[in-house]
Design a protein around this motif. Structure first.
Motif, short mmCIF file in Angstrom:
data_model
loop_
_atom_site.label_atom_id
_atom_site.label_comp_id
_atom_site.label_asym_id
_atom_site.label_seq_id
_atom_site.Cartn_x
_atom_site.Cartn_y
_atom_site.Cartn_z
N ALA A 60 0.82 -1.21 0.00
CA ALA A 60 0.00 0.00 0.00
C ALA A 60 0.86 1.26 0.00
O ALA A 60 0.57 2.22 -0.72
CB ALA A 60 -0.94 -0.01 1.21
N ILE A 61 1.93 1.25 0.80
CA ILE A 61 2.78 2.44 0.89
C ILE A 61 3.46 2.72 -0.45
O ILE A 61 3.60 3.86 -0.87
CB ILE A 61 3.85 2.24 1.99
N GLY A 62 3.88 1.68 -1.16
CA GLY A 62 4.65 1.86 -2.39
C GLY A 62 3.82 2.07 -3.64
O GLY A 62 4.37 2.35 -4.71
N GLU A 63 2.50 1.93 -3.56
CA GLU A 63 1.67 2.04 -4.76
C GLU A 63 1.59 3.50 -5.25
O GLU A 63 1.47 4.42 -4.45
CB GLU A 63 0.27 1.49 -4.47
N THR A 64 1.65 3.67 -6.55
CA THR A 64 1.66 5.02 -7.10
C THR A 64 0.42 5.33 -7.94
O THR A 64 -0.37 6.21 -7.62
CB THR A 64 2.91 5.22 -7.98
N MET A 65 0.25 4.60 -9.05
CA MET A 65 -0.70 5.03 -10.08
C MET A 65 -2.15 5.02 -9.57
O MET A 65 -2.89 5.97 -9.80
CB MET A 65 -0.58 4.12 -11.31
N ALA A 66 -2.54 3.93 -8.91
CA ALA A 66 -3.93 3.83 -8.47
C ALA A 66 -4.26 4.95 -7.48
O ALA A 66 -5.32 5.58 -7.55
CB ALA A 66 -4.17 2.46 -7.83
N VAL A 67 -3.32 5.21 -6.55
CA VAL A 67 -3.55 6.25 -5.54
C VAL A 67 -3.59 7.63 -6.19
O VAL A 67 -4.45 8.46 -5.89
CB VAL A 67 -2.44 6.18 -4.47
N LEU A 68 -2.66 7.84 -7.10
CA LEU A 68 -2.56 9.14 -7.77
C LEU A 68 -3.87 9.52 -8.47
O LEU A 68 -4.23 10.69 -8.54
CB LEU A 68 -1.41 9.07 -8.79
#
Length: 644
Positions: A218-226
């Motif tokens: 969860a901490i390392g995820e980028t695209m979905a969160v962005l």
């Protein structure tokens, strides 16, 4: 002496040296990435106070007086992660218990591939679904101006973390010796009593590791969160406002790195953000790795997981029972503190009182009735997980199929992607994947052969495996940042196919090493001894005796790597891709189109392109799902056919 310098002996020495270089490559890469990022970030701290960087409340690098406070960024990261874990942990553990202890063998054969498929859906597709469906649902349901908020990021990340929590927890539960269960049943315990009082305590360290690994995901995820959190660099007020927009560390890198002036203060500050992110994820993954390493359960008096924790915190001899009490106390106290912090005294008191009432009533129930209620909740958790997968796939397939046509698959895009097809993106994705596998496969298999065949367990293997694990836990956006600064700028490759292939190759290297290592270990030692006894050299034994039966596992690992490389966006968005191109690249030093990046830009920057958005998402999901399905078929086939 003659034998010592014989051709066969020299050949063995050279091969061993080459394999050692392959094995040490992962360690050197991790070290190099870390040193390179720190070197670049140091320039920022010549003008920015480190304390202000960590605890400053404003991140405004483009203002008249730029400010670089990362407090709202890492606060946003923590809040989104807490929300995701609050949703994913009970669902994931419940689903793992169902798969390991309750589901029939026939159901397991259906559910396990479904959960593996959930892990194979590219993060940009999750982000697209969240942007189009989830945020709209939140906006309408809560009657707010925008559904892009903390809650949307947490819900999406919880779905993405579920496969990790379920698979690792399931492995930990399955690792509990059958004799433990039989002993409990023999004493008259019910199935739920056996699960709650024998199996879960015995697999506690593994389940904890699963949650921590899910947290790292969860901490390392980028695209979905962005795509769903709103990307406002603020701390929610009040802090419990889950409908407030937030911004995470990964979002900041994803948004700003492509637009920043190279060698500016802002540029170096982003490397400081990357170092902060890398240190957080490496710490989380290192702790998870420690717990997994101590997962094995001995049949003696103690449990290694507890023993490991005991050695970690104290040299005194505590019993597993005392350690369990301490850990349970921590598990009870931490949520209470978080509740009081997040929701205030009154709400937290009501929640705690309700939980206490439920706990009290559960003690009054008979064991049989308790089991019925708990098993219903466990089955419900499995249904919710499958429903999440079904809703996402139904939305993508039902709205994506109308876009699919021969022209869509074979033509170039036009009108900013609203019209035309995605042929260059499909071919560009294949180019990127093929090049990355060509880079990673020989290195990864060579490293695995060295670890299994040429070394004994010791400090060297421990260092190499730690390097591989840390590389595996590195966020994909950090690979992208490293590829951009080192390959694109420092080596002057430019934004090119070769830069993207190498970046993706480094990213998938740990998967290939780990799967190849496990496959080689599965070959019995007696096979090797038989070959050596017949006069074959060590290398001849490896090539002609050991690798052929291990090949299915190596192929499976390679296919899984292909799936991951095909679905990643963050590592290639600064290194290899352009949004639109009518032609295919004529050399490896030209940029390419790729399906994940095309979908990302199409869904975030091009209005009125919903048909092609869904069509692109469907093609990407089918591409990755086909790869994962192939891996599952290969694995199942050889699990049945290979018998020692």
């Amino acid at each position: 002496m003659q034998n010592l310098y014989s051709k066969k002996y020299l050949e063995e020495i050279i091969i061993k040296a080459i394999l050692f270089l392959a094995a040490i490559f992962a360690v050197v890469t991790v070290f190099f990435i870390l040193v390179f990022l720190i070197k670049e970030s140091v320039f920022a701290f010549s003008t920015i106070n480190p304390f202000d960087f960590l605890f400053g409340s404003v991140w405004n690098p483009t203002g008249i007086n730029p400010e670089y406070g990362t407090l709202p960024l890492w606060t946003g990261t923590i809040l989104v992660t807490i929300g995701a874990m609050a949703i994913a942990t009970p669902l994931g553990i419940g689903c793992a218990i169902y798969l390991s202890e309750i589901a029939s063998d026939r159901l397991k054969k259906i559910l396990r591939p479904a959960i593996e498929l959930l892990s194979g859906i590219p993060s940009v597709v999750y982000g697209f679904f969240g942007l189009v469906v989830l945020t709209n649902w939140l906006r309408i349901t809560f009657d707010v101006p925008s559904g892009e908020c903390w809650l949307a990021g947490s819900v999406l990340l919880s779905i993405m973390a579920l496969p990790t929590i379920i698979s690792v927890s399931g492995d930990a539960i399955s690792a509990v010796p059958v004799s433990y269960k039989n002993g409990s049943f023999g004493l008259g315990a019910t199935h739920w009593q056996t699960i709650s009082r024998v199996i879960l305590p015995a697999s506690f360290s593994g389940i904890t590791a699963a949650v921590i690994l899910g947290m790292g995901r969860a901490i390392g995820e980028t695209m979905a969160v962005l795509m769903v959190v709103g990307n406002a660099g603020i701390i929610p007020s009040p802090i419990t406002n889950v409908l407030s927009p937030v911004r995470t560390l990964t979002c900041t890198l994803g948004i700003e790195m492509g637009e920043v002036a190279v060698n500016s203060e802002h540029y170096y500050a982003l490397f400081g953000v990357a170092v902060l992110l890398l240190l957080i994820t490496l710490t989380v993954n290192f702790f998870a790795g420690y717990l997994i390493k101590n997962l094995s359960i001995s049949n003696k008096k103690d449990i290694r997981g507890f023993k490991g924790l005991r050695e970690l915190f104290s040299k005194k001899k505590f019993s597993a029972k005392k350690i369990t009490k301490v850990l349970k106390l921590i598990l009870y106290v931490i949520p209470v503190i978080i509740l009081f912090y997040l929701f205030g005294f009154l709400t937290a008191f009501v929640l705690c009182f309700t939980a206490f009432v439920f706990y009290y009533l559960s003690k009054k129930l008979t064991p049989a009735n308790s089991q019925k209620i708990v098993f219903f909740l466990i089955r419900l958790s499995a249904v919710i997980v499958l429903m999440a997968l079904a809703v996402i796939l139904f939305d993508i397939f039902s709205k994506g199929i109308p876009a699919i046509s021969w022209e869509f698959l074979t033509q170039s895009p036009s009108g900013l992607g609203r019209y035309g097809g995605i042929y260059p993106a499909i071919v560009g994705t294949v180019y990127l994947v093929f090049g990355s596998v060509l880079f990673a496969l020989p290195t990864g298999v060579g490293a695995a052969v060295y670890l299994v065949e040429y070394t004994k367990e010791g400090k060297i293997t421990s260092i190499i495996r730690s390097g591989v694990d840390l590389l595996n836990g590195t966020p994909s956006i950090v690979f992208g940042l490293f590829g951009f600064s080192f390959l694109v700028l420092y080596l002057n490759f430019g934004v090119s196919l070769i830069a993207g292939q190498i970046t993706l190759g480094i990213m998938i290297l740990p998967t290939i090493i780990r799967t190849a290592e496990e496959s080689l270990k599965s070959v019995p030692q007696s096979i090797r001894h038989g070959s050596l006894a017949l006069g074959a050299s060590k290398w001849q034994t490896i090539i002609k005796v050991v690798i052929p039966p291990a090949l299915p596992g190596i192929i499976t690992g390679t296919i899984l790597s292909v799936g991951r490389a095909a679905g990643e966006t963050a590592p290639i968005m600064f290194t290899a891709v352009v949004f639109s191109s009518k032609f295919l690249p004529s050399s490896v030093f030209e940029p390419v189109m790729a399906l994940p990046y095309h979908l990302f830009i199409l869904s975030t920057n091009v209005p009125n392109a919903q048909t092609n958005q869904y069509g692109t998402a469907l093609v990407l999901v089918c591409f990755v799902s086909f790869v994962y399905l192939a891996a599952i078929i290969v694995r199942n086939h050889y699990q049945k056919s290979v018998k020692w």
